[in-house]
Write a protein that holds these residues in place. Sequence first.
Motif, PDB file in Angstrom:
ATOM      1  N   TYR B  35      37.612  41.298  49.013  1.00 31.61           N
ATOM      2  CA  TYR B  35      37.941  42.638  49.413  1.00 31.61           C
ATOM      3  C   TYR B  35      37.941  43.648  48.486  1.00 31.61           C
ATOM      4  CZ  TYR B  35      38.271  40.715  54.088  1.00 31.61           C
ATOM      5  OH  TYR B  35      37.894  39.928  55.254  1.00 31.61           O
ATOM      6  N   GLN B  37      39.265  47.790  47.696  1.00 27.00           N
ATOM      7  CA  GLN B  37      40.195  48.828  48.334  1.00 27.00           C
ATOM      8  C   GLN B  37      39.979  49.854  47.419  1.00 27.00           C
ATOM      9  OE1 GLN B  37      44.225  47.976  49.361  1.00 27.00           O
ATOM     10  NE2 GLN B  37      44.063  49.432  51.101  1.00 27.00           N
ATOM     11  N   PRO B  43      40.878  48.175  53.214  1.00 30.56           N
ATOM     12  CA  PRO B  43      39.928  47.351  52.412  1.00 30.56           C
ATOM     13  C   PRO B  43      38.693  47.007  53.184  1.00 30.56           C
ATOM     14  CG  PRO B  43      42.188  46.483  53.072  1.00 30.56           C
ATOM     15  CD  PRO B  43      41.980  47.960  53.645  1.00 30.56           C
ATOM     16  N   PHE B  87      40.476  42.087  45.818  1.00 33.34           N
ATOM     17  CA  PHE B  87      41.690  41.251  46.450  1.00 33.34           C
ATOM     18  C   PHE B  87      40.574  39.978  46.787  1.00 33.34           C
ATOM     19  CE2 PHE B  87      45.322  43.802  47.029  1.00 33.34           C
ATOM     20  CZ  PHE B  87      44.756  45.091  47.409  1.00 33.34           C
ATOM     21  N   ILE B  99      44.945  35.800  54.031  1.00 31.59           N
ATOM     22  CA  ILE B  99      46.077  36.399  53.128  1.00 31.59           C
ATOM     23  C   ILE B  99      45.538  36.752  52.008  1.00 31.59           C
ATOM     24  CG2 ILE B  99      47.864  34.729  54.133  1.00 31.59           C
ATOM     25  CD1 ILE B  99      47.619  32.952  51.513  1.00 31.59           C
ATOM     26  N   PHE B 100      46.150  37.880  51.351  1.00 31.76           N
ATOM     27  CA  PHE B 100      45.500  38.507  50.200  1.00 31.76           C
ATOM     28  C   PHE B 100      46.304  38.307  48.772  1.00 31.76           C
ATOM     29  CE2 PHE B 100      42.652  41.680  51.789  1.00 31.76           C
ATOM     30  CZ  PHE B 100      42.549  41.404  53.089  1.00 31.76           C
ATOM     31  N   GLY B 101      45.395  37.908  47.845  1.00 31.81           N
ATOM     32  CA  GLY B 101      46.041  37.959  46.507  1.00 31.81           C
ATOM     33  C   GLY B 101      46.808  39.342  46.152  1.00 31.81           C
ATOM     34  N   LYS B 102      47.266  39.430  44.884  1.00 35.92           N
ATOM     35  CA  LYS B 102      47.968  40.395  44.604  1.00 35.92           C
ATOM     36  C   LYS B 102      47.101  41.623  44.159  1.00 35.92           C
ATOM     37  CE  LYS B 102      52.415  38.149  43.118  1.00 35.92           C
ATOM     38  NZ  LYS B 102      52.989  37.630  41.982  1.00 35.92           N
TER      39      LYS B 102
END
Lengths: 114, 110
Positions: B35, B37, B43, B87, B99-102
Amino acid sequence: DTEVTQTPKHLVMGMTNKKSLKCEQHMGHRAMYWYKQKAKKPPELMFVYSYEKLSINESVPSRFSPECPNSSLLNLHLHALQPEDSALYLCASSQDGTGNTEAFFGQGTRLTVV
Amino acid sequence: GQSLEQPSEVTAVEGAIVQINCTYQTSGFYGLSWYQQHDGGAPTFLSYNGLDGLEETGRFSSFLSRSDSYGYLLLQELQMKDSASYFCAPNLNRDDKIIFGKGTRLHILP
């Protein structure tokens, strides 16, 4: 129509207030999500609804209460929030979980708790 | 537990190519999404890999190796508008859990 619409765009509420965030999609998606995002952090999953039933609750405090009245609408009821709950709240939807699960995001509600 | 690792920041020059890596340790891995953003924006979906290999979508490509728990996003012909956070986002357990990474902050220099 590939839009996820969230209202309101901005919300300021006191710690004793009750308010609701609203999310709407008309893409026929069966999964809907709530995410919380703090500044310069990734979206953090809160809840997932699948076929209008709550399928995932990521141990979110009970002062956040989700509701899915029908397949197009998703609400997040807020009560007795804390200042640290101030964040961007994002709603998303996706078609299904069996393949390319592209999630479409709304523009979010920027919440400030005072 | 689950862990997702991606670089926090990457800087590249306009017109160049950049690769953003993601390594993951998750239970019930089903596929990997990417994604984008922009600051102040929502996003937006870029790419998804359900199988090993390369997926190409215009200037963006994404790669997945399940055996290495590794993926990357490749951005070609960089433009100033590509300055954003990226992400990696594993899909887990076919339960619509994303779920998203940092996130990786991409800076583009003219």
